[in-house]
Design an enzyme around this catalytic site. Structure first.
Site, PDB file in Angstrom:
ATOM      1  N   LYS A  42       0.791  -1.227   0.000  1.00  0.00           N
ATOM      2  CA  LYS A  42       0.000   0.000   0.000  1.00  0.00           C
ATOM      3  C   LYS A  42       0.830   1.287   0.000  1.00  0.00           C
ATOM      4  O   LYS A  42       0.351   2.339  -0.418  1.00  0.00           O
ATOM      5  CB  LYS A  42      -0.944   0.014   1.204  1.00  0.00           C
ATOM      6  CG  LYS A  42      -2.024  -1.050   1.172  1.00  0.00           C
ATOM      7  CD  LYS A  42      -3.106  -0.719   0.186  1.00  0.00           C
ATOM      8  CE  LYS A  42      -4.319  -1.618   0.353  1.00  0.00           C
ATOM      9  NZ  LYS A  42      -5.450  -1.232  -0.510  1.00  0.00           N
TER      10      LYS A  42
ATOM     11  N   ASP B  51      -8.927  -1.033   6.374  1.00  0.00           N
ATOM     12  CA  ASP B  51      -8.930  -2.298   7.101  1.00  0.00           C
ATOM     13  C   ASP B  51      -7.547  -2.600   7.659  1.00  0.00           C
ATOM     14  O   ASP B  51      -7.326  -3.681   8.197  1.00  0.00           O
ATOM     15  CB  ASP B  51      -9.377  -3.437   6.180  1.00  0.00           C
ATOM     16  CG  ASP B  51     -10.884  -3.487   6.023  1.00  0.00           C
ATOM     17  OD1 ASP B  51     -11.582  -3.371   7.039  1.00  0.00           O
ATOM     18  OD2 ASP B  51     -11.359  -3.631   4.885  1.00  0.00           O
TER      19      ASP B  51
END
Length: 372
Positions: free
Chosen positions: A76, A108
């Site tokens: 990410k 999340d």
């Protein structure tokens, strides 16, 4: 990864013939140069696993191991770093004041930590909304990056709504990877950031003698941003032979599979899953046209299959959390069991095929217990 066939439910799977001719514009070339200039940048490993190739009846299997990317245990950081760079550069060009802003997001786990880390490195603030079901250690890791963390009692989609509401003030910017009408430019930058991962795969495969690229790429899917980046890369006009692209989701949150079956983006009610980073009920509006245009197939897998994939990869020396191991779980589901020959043919695979699995996180990124 054997299992008694009589105990298996029907496979949730869809295949879409003919999509390999679909094409779209590639990601900007300067994204890779940006990442290459960051302190600590290095391509993540592309590990070949011959035992998996033998088990699955294909020629070669490679795993793109994202267990350590720019100091974080997931891919990410690629999207967050590029998007925040673009956001701050735009503010500077517009003559905005030098004071810090607050980068707001819902997560999340991995995306929120990446945004928080990037904000800290740039001297900015971060406010991260976390839905139910995220492990306390993942929440603590986000807070450890200096972010304000708000825990939400509802699912991921509710956390996204809360983050969007919190980002309406002049000194706040929503850095959300999921897109919807009116919020698509920053998610687009996040997707562009992920293109570096695919560029690395091309170079690493070529160094291993695979110059035409893979025959299939298996990618875990939440809202679809990484899958959009994969489609964009492998369906660009300058590529030669196009590989098959397989998306993998948890059975508890298979919104992309449901959308492909319906022929339009739909939302699904989500349940509990160890694949917390994939527990998303609505495809990104930005990603959806690319997913519909370019995905060959989609499959949903239960947590038990994900746990077996985690253990199998660990036995072969690859650290992968439940989300990352979903790529193997989905490929295994597609290529084994009842109907496997038809699915293999639909994906264009044979005993010489080259397969790439995107293991998007290491075990440190998802502290859920996965052993059964």
């Amino acid at each position: 990864m054997p299992e008694n066939a009589s105990s298996l439910p029907a496979l949730r799977w869809t295949v879409r013939p003919g999509v390999r001719t679909w094409r779209c514009a590639p990601a900007p070339a300067e994204v890779r140069d940006f990442h290459a200039a960051l302190p600590g940048y290095a391509p993540t490993p592309l590990t070949e696993l011959p035992p998996l190739a033998a088990e699955l009846g294909v020629g070669r299997v490679f795993v793109k191991d994202e267990s350590c990317r720019l100091g974080l245990p997931a891919f990410k950081a690629l999207g967050a770093s590029w998007a925040v760079h673009r956001v701050l550069a735009e503010r500077t060009a517009a003559g905005s004041g030098p004071g810090p802003v607050t980068l707001v997001t819902a997560t999340d786990g991995n995306h929120g930590r990446a945004v928080a880390r990037t904000a800290r490195l740039h001297g900015q603030h971060a406010h991260v909304f976390v839905p139910r079901g995220v492990h306390p250690r993942a929440v603590a890791a986000i807070a450890g990056e200096g972010a304000e963390v708000t825990e939400v009692a509802g699912p991921y989609d509710e956390a996204v709504r809360r983050a969007a509401e919190a980002a309406v003030t002049p000194d706040a910017i929503l850095v959300q990877d999921s897109a919807w009408p009116g919020h698509e430019r920053i998610p687009g930058w996040i997707v562009e950031g992920y293109s570096t991962l695919c560029a690395e795969i091309d170079e690493q495969l070529a160094a291993r003698g695979v110059r035409e690229g893979p025959d299939l790429v298996s990618v875990p899917v939440g809202v679809g941003s990484l899958a959009q980046a994969v489609v964009t890369h492998y369906r660009s006009p300058d590529r030669g032979r196009a590989p098959a692209l397989l998306s993998v989701e948890p059975e508890a949150a298979a919104c992309v599979l449901a959308s492909l079956v319906q022929g339009e983006a739909v939302s699904v009610a989500t349940g509990e899953t160890a694949m917390a980073g994939l527990n998303c009920g609505t495809p990104s509006s930005l990603a959806w046209p690319y997913l519909y245009g370019g995905l060959d197939a989609a499959v949903a897998v239960p947590d038990s299959a994900g746990a077996r994939a985690v253990a199998r990869l660990a036995a072969l020396g690859v650290s992968s959390g439940p989300c990352g191991a979903a790529a193997l779980a989905g490929l295994h589901a597609a290529l084994t069991g009842a109907g496997a020959d038809e699915r293999r043919t639909a994906l264009g695979l044979d005993a010489t095929s080259v397969v790439v699995l995107l293991s998007t996180e290491g075990t440190a990124a998802n502290p859920h217990r996965t052993a059964e």
